[in-house]
Scaffold this motif. Structure first.
Motif, PDB file in Angstrom:
ATOM      1  N   GLU A  67       0.827  -1.204   0.000  1.00  0.00           N
ATOM      2  CA  GLU A  67       0.000   0.000   0.000  1.00  0.00           C
ATOM      3  C   GLU A  67       0.859   1.251   0.000  1.00  0.00           C
ATOM      4  O   GLU A  67       0.488   2.274  -0.593  1.00  0.00           O
ATOM      5  N   TYR A 112     -11.232   1.831   3.320  1.00  0.00           N
ATOM      6  CA  TYR A 112     -10.514   0.909   2.448  1.00  0.00           C
ATOM      7  C   TYR A 112     -10.969  -0.531   2.706  1.00  0.00           C
ATOM      8  O   TYR A 112     -11.159  -1.312   1.768  1.00  0.00           O
ATOM      9  N   TYR A 138      -7.928   3.566  -4.936  1.00  0.00           N
ATOM     10  CA  TYR A 138      -7.070   4.216  -3.938  1.00  0.00           C
ATOM     11  C   TYR A 138      -6.983   5.715  -4.175  1.00  0.00           C
ATOM     12  O   TYR A 138      -6.944   6.499  -3.219  1.00  0.00           O
TER      13      TYR A 138
END
Length: 426
Positions: free
Chosen positions: A19, A65, A50
């Protein structure tokens, strides 16, 4: 309910591993950035997701998320139910969906929001298979093509769902012409690979010809992990589960010839582990049993096992027997999922200490501009400047959190400072 439980288990989590590759590069993203691969995978849709979440919620909370991940996971479970229901009935369909919802052996895809890539691929792939199972109209085929394209835009795992579609249509002579509808997707993938995909970061260590010798063990271990993951079994006992699962399917196929979809799914399952093994067997055969791969393998196994189960007389004592088996499988998987969640919570505690060290060291004159805060937990954060630019843009995920892991905090500070320099402690 399972989504709520997973959100509760992940309440202390923050952004992790890959990430940070997305987060640190996000301020520089242009339209071509969405076409760049990540670890050799096309990730157009994960990057778009994202980008949207970073622009709205930033790094201050991980919950949005995880909510996207849970939405995709629930969608995959519903689509699996519908696909199996049409082929094996409501009871078997509900059993397969219930097992998938709490798939503890596939924990990486349930406890890490970055895995929207694989979960999204599976959800779109299942939607494509469902569209192909209906009446062969132009509209349904067009929907199937779009869903396969979306599956590929989530990750390269979509290629294997393309294998299912190709085998399923080729083995049905009246529908072979429908393969032409998928030609633009194949051309687009080839163009993308030539223009962008070949530049993806190679696996370290790189694959070698020796992978051919490692491939049998890798493929067998992956197949076993996927089959055993359905009932929450891991390790070497999974090999026994593989024999039972393969035997059940073989016996069902011996009694009745499998249809094109079943053969397509079986081909996909074998191809998935063979291709993955050719590129990753050098990492060890046990890597085939990683949670992210188990999730994909388990979905394919469930479709095949459901076909075998549909030939059983689900009435009388068979009905409570099925309920008992599903309960035991879900309970075992849930226990496994809780154990993995607890383990990841400990890793998150260490990472939060690392992030807190980065925050403190920002004003230290001894800060090493190339300091790697934690190569094990945060290998992508190797430039404090890139990290600081990201948190300035999207927020600090540790803002306001007390330091609870002093040992990891101090170790991380040591990693960030230059040698032969007295740090300015605060």
């Amino acid at each position: 309910m399972s989504a709520a439980a997973i959100l509760l288990l992940s309440r202390s989590y923050t952004f992790y591993f890959d990430e940070w590759d997305f987060i640190q590069s996000a301020p520089d993203w242009s339209w071509t950035s969405y076409l760049q691969p990540h670890n050799e995978h096309p990730v157009m849709l994960p990057r778009l997701i994202y980008a949207a979440l970073l622009s709205t919620f930033g790094l201050r909370t991980y919950v949005p998320y995880m909510l996207v991940l849970m939405a995709l996971h629930a969608t995959a479970a519903v689509l699996l139910f519908e696909l199996v229901r049409r082929r094996a009935g409501d009871l078997v369909g509900m059993a397969c969906a219930a097992v998938l919802l709490v798939l503890g052996a596939g924990w990486e895809n349930l406890l890490w929001a970055f895995q929207i890539a694989f979960v999204g691929t599976v959800a779109c792939g299942l939607g494509m298979l469902l569209a192909l199972e209906g009446a062969p109209t132009s509209r349904r085929i067009a929907v199937a093509v779009v869903l396969l394209a979306a599956s590929l835009m989530f990750s390269g795992i979509g290629l294997f769902f393309g294998v299912v579609a190709a085998v399923r249509l080729w083995l049905d002579p009246p529908r072979r012409r429908d393969l032409l509808w998928f030609a633009p997707v194949g051309i687009a993938v080839a163009v993308w690979y030539l223009a962008f995909g070949h530049s993806g970061a190679p696996t370290v260590p790189a694959p070698s010809p020796g992978n051919l010798f490692l491939l049998p063990a890798y493929a067998v271990w992956g197949l076993a992990a996927g089959a055993a993951g359905i009932i929450g079994v891991t390790g070497f006992p999974a090999l026994a589960v593989l024999l039972l699962a393969a035997g059940a399917i073989g016996f069902a196929w011996w009694r009745r010839r499998p249809d094109p979809l079943a053969l397509g799914v079986a081909t996909c399952l074998l191809t998935f582990y063979v291709v993955t093994g050719l590129s990753r067997a050098q990492l060890g055969f046990d890597q085939a049993g990683s949670g992210r791969y188990v999730y994909v393998g388990a979905v394919l196994w469930l479709i095949l096992l459901a076909d075998a189960a549909r030939r059983l007389p689900w009435s009388g004592t068979w009905r409570p027997a099925l309920a008992a088996l599903v309960f035991l499988a879900c309970f075992n998987s849930s226990v496994l999922l809780v154990a993995y969640a607890a383990g990841k919570a400990a890793v998150m505690q260490r990472e939060i200490a690392d992030l807190q060290a980065l925050a403190v060291e920002r004003s230290d004159k001894c800060l090493n501009p190339t300091g790697a805060v934690d190569p094990l937990v945060m290998p992508y954060v190797t430039s404090p400047a890139a990290y600081y630019r990201a948190v300035d843009r999207f927020g600090d995920p540790t803002n306001g959190l007390p330091i609870t892991d002093r040992a990891d905090f101090d170790r991380a500070r040591g990693n960030l400072t230059r040698s032969n320099c007295t740090p300015t402690y605060t």
